[in-house]
Write a protein that holds these residues in place. Structure first.
Motif, PDB file in Angstrom:
ATOM      1  N   VAL A  16       0.867  -1.073   0.012  1.00 59.77           N
ATOM      2  CA  VAL A  16       0.059   0.044   0.067  1.00 59.77           C
ATOM      3  C   VAL A  16       0.898   1.236   0.073  1.00 59.77           C
ATOM      4  O   VAL A  16       1.824   1.477   0.838  1.00 59.77           O
ATOM      5  CB  VAL A  16      -1.109   0.072   1.062  1.00 59.77           C
ATOM      6  N   ASP A  28      -5.399   9.292  -9.861  1.00 55.63           N
ATOM      7  CA  ASP A  28      -5.815   8.211  -8.984  1.00 55.63           C
ATOM      8  C   ASP A  28      -7.210   8.313  -8.826  1.00 55.63           C
ATOM      9  O   ASP A  28      -7.784   7.139  -9.324  1.00 55.63           O
ATOM     10  CB  ASP A  28      -5.044   8.060  -7.825  1.00 55.63           C
ATOM     11  N   ARG A  31      -8.615   7.812 -12.599  1.00 51.50           N
ATOM     12  CA  ARG A  31      -8.414   6.148 -13.078  1.00 51.50           C
ATOM     13  C   ARG A  31      -9.339   5.418 -12.605  1.00 51.50           C
ATOM     14  O   ARG A  31     -10.070   4.447 -13.034  1.00 51.50           O
ATOM     15  CB  ARG A  31      -7.062   5.869 -12.436  1.00 51.50           C
ATOM     16  N   GLU A  32      -9.651   5.536 -11.147  1.00 51.29           N
ATOM     17  CA  GLU A  32     -10.703   4.802 -10.371  1.00 51.29           C
ATOM     18  C   GLU A  32     -12.164   4.985 -11.154  1.00 51.29           C
ATOM     19  O   GLU A  32     -12.929   4.195 -11.379  1.00 51.29           O
ATOM     20  CB  GLU A  32     -10.643   4.999  -9.143  1.00 51.29           C
ATOM     21  N   LEU A 139     -12.159  -3.305  -7.285  1.00 48.57           N
ATOM     22  CA  LEU A 139     -10.891  -2.504  -7.458  1.00 48.57           C
ATOM     23  C   LEU A 139      -9.567  -2.993  -6.414  1.00 48.57           C
ATOM     24  O   LEU A 139      -8.736  -3.284  -6.965  1.00 48.57           O
ATOM     25  CB  LEU A 139     -11.212  -1.131  -6.933  1.00 48.57           C
ATOM     26  N   GLN A 140     -10.147  -3.422  -5.356  1.00 49.38           N
ATOM     27  CA  GLN A 140      -9.057  -4.125  -4.309  1.00 49.38           C
ATOM     28  C   GLN A 140      -8.463  -5.258  -5.159  1.00 49.38           C
ATOM     29  O   GLN A 140      -7.240  -5.296  -4.858  1.00 49.38           O
ATOM     30  CB  GLN A 140      -9.518  -4.233  -3.050  1.00 49.38           C
ATOM     31  N   GLN A 143      -6.182  -4.207  -7.971  1.00 49.04           N
ATOM     32  CA  GLN A 143      -4.696  -3.494  -7.681  1.00 49.04           C
ATOM     33  C   GLN A 143      -3.869  -4.470  -7.000  1.00 49.04           C
ATOM     34  O   GLN A 143      -2.631  -4.524  -7.407  1.00 49.04           O
ATOM     35  CB  GLN A 143      -5.006  -2.532  -6.559  1.00 49.04           C
ATOM     36  N   MET A 146      -2.700  -6.585 -10.200  1.00 50.57           N
ATOM     37  CA  MET A 146      -1.514  -5.890 -10.944  1.00 50.57           C
ATOM     38  C   MET A 146       0.039  -5.595  -9.854  1.00 50.57           C
ATOM     39  O   MET A 146       0.917  -5.660 -10.752  1.00 50.57           O
ATOM     40  CB  MET A 146      -1.828  -4.142 -11.155  1.00 50.57           C
ATOM     41  N   ARG A 147      -0.059  -5.709  -8.626  1.00 54.84           N
ATOM     42  CA  ARG A 147       1.145  -5.512  -7.794  1.00 54.84           C
ATOM     43  C   ARG A 147       1.570  -6.972  -8.061  1.00 54.84           C
ATOM     44  O   ARG A 147       2.980  -7.066  -8.029  1.00 54.84           O
ATOM     45  CB  ARG A 147       0.570  -5.287  -6.436  1.00 54.84           C
ATOM     46  N   TRP A 173      -4.959  -0.742 -18.459  1.00 54.48           N
ATOM     47  CA  TRP A 173      -5.680  -0.870 -17.113  1.00 54.48           C
ATOM     48  C   TRP A 173      -6.940  -1.124 -16.992  1.00 54.48           C
ATOM     49  O   TRP A 173      -7.503  -1.957 -16.489  1.00 54.48           O
ATOM     50  CB  TRP A 173      -5.241   0.309 -16.383  1.00 54.48           C
ATOM     51  N   PHE A 177      -8.726  -4.522 -16.181  1.00 55.79           N
ATOM     52  CA  PHE A 177      -9.600  -4.292 -14.790  1.00 55.79           C
ATOM     53  C   PHE A 177     -10.950  -5.192 -15.188  1.00 55.79           C
ATOM     54  O   PHE A 177     -11.735  -5.841 -14.385  1.00 55.79           O
ATOM     55  CB  PHE A 177      -9.742  -2.959 -14.527  1.00 55.79           C
TER      56      PHE A 177
END
Length: 237
Positions: A16, A28, A31-32, A139-140, A143, A146-147, A173, A177
């Motif tokens: 994080v 950010d 993007r969201e 979304l979580q 993310q 992607m990490r 992205w 997603f």
């Protein structure tokens, strides 16, 4: 693992990351909005109204839009009016094919170059996704996904590869997603992640390369299905 538990794990492991500038924070938020479909593909972006809604001036907003233009999420008309990008299925498929080759090469290289600690972090991210899957928002989950992928690429220690992957991935992205958002495909995603991490732990370059290529092929299948469903709905309308 409870929601508080996996969030604590991410903070401890540095997954994080803190916000920085106003323009990055605005990027950010935008993007969201785009990823969640609050700003649909092709939608015009009114700068003045959006700046007021975000509580910032138009200068950092324009910088944010430039960041998103580089990522392929925003494009400009001939009169320089920003709008949400709407790439074709063919464009997305071509980009994902290249991305699959890049990630396969990165995984193969990481088998040689990655430290045990880096592979352990990749395992941790995969484990957090698996254990928290049912509690995470789309979304979580995305993310973390992607990490997981960027950690593999970074472990290759190949700077040209890392930078090229960053550029291609940024343009995908929203597509990635939408693919990740398919709840009925989450188990498949987690299973493929397990295959990737097992191959990495064994430092089996051939198996890692194959697992990553197969994983990105499933993304193409998901995106194709999403576009076909959307096109069918538009035809009915």
């Amino acid at each position: 693992m409870t929601q508080g538990g996996w969030i604590s794990t991410l903070k401890e492991e540095g997954a994080v990351r803190p916000r920085r500038t106003l323009s990055e924070e605005a990027a950010d938020n935008l993007r969201e909005f785009i990823l969640l479909g609050k700003l649909e593909p092709g939608t015009s972006i009114p700068e003045r109204e959006l700046a007021e809604a975000l509580g910032i001036s138009r200068t950092p907003l324009r910088e944010a839009l430039r960041l998103l233009e580089v990522e392929g999420l925003v494009e400009y008309s001939a009169t320089r009016r920003p709008r949400v990008a709407d790439p074709s299925l063919q464009e997305l498929t071509q980009y994902i094919s290249v991305l699959g080759a890049l990630e396969a090469l990165a995984g193969e290289t990481a088998c040689v170059e990655a430290t045990d600690a880096e592979i352990a972090e990749i395992q941790m991210l995969g484990g957090v996704m698996a254990e928290g899957s049912s509690e995470m928002t789309a979304l979580q989950f995305f993310q973390l996904d992607m990490r997981f992928h960027s950690s593999i690429v970074e472990a290759s220690r190949n700077e040209p590869l890392i930078e090229t992957h960053r550029q291609y991935n940024a343009r995908l992205w929203r597509a990635r997603f939408l693919s990740s958002q398919q709840a009925d495909r989450r188990d498949n995603t987690l299973s493929q992640h397990a295959d990737i991490t097992d191959a990495l732990v064994a430092r089996d370059a051939k198996a890692t390369r194959r697992a990553l290529r197969d994983h990105l092929k499933s993304t193409i299948s998901n995106i194709t299905r999403i576009h076909e469903t959307r096109d069918a709905a538009q035809t009915e309308d």
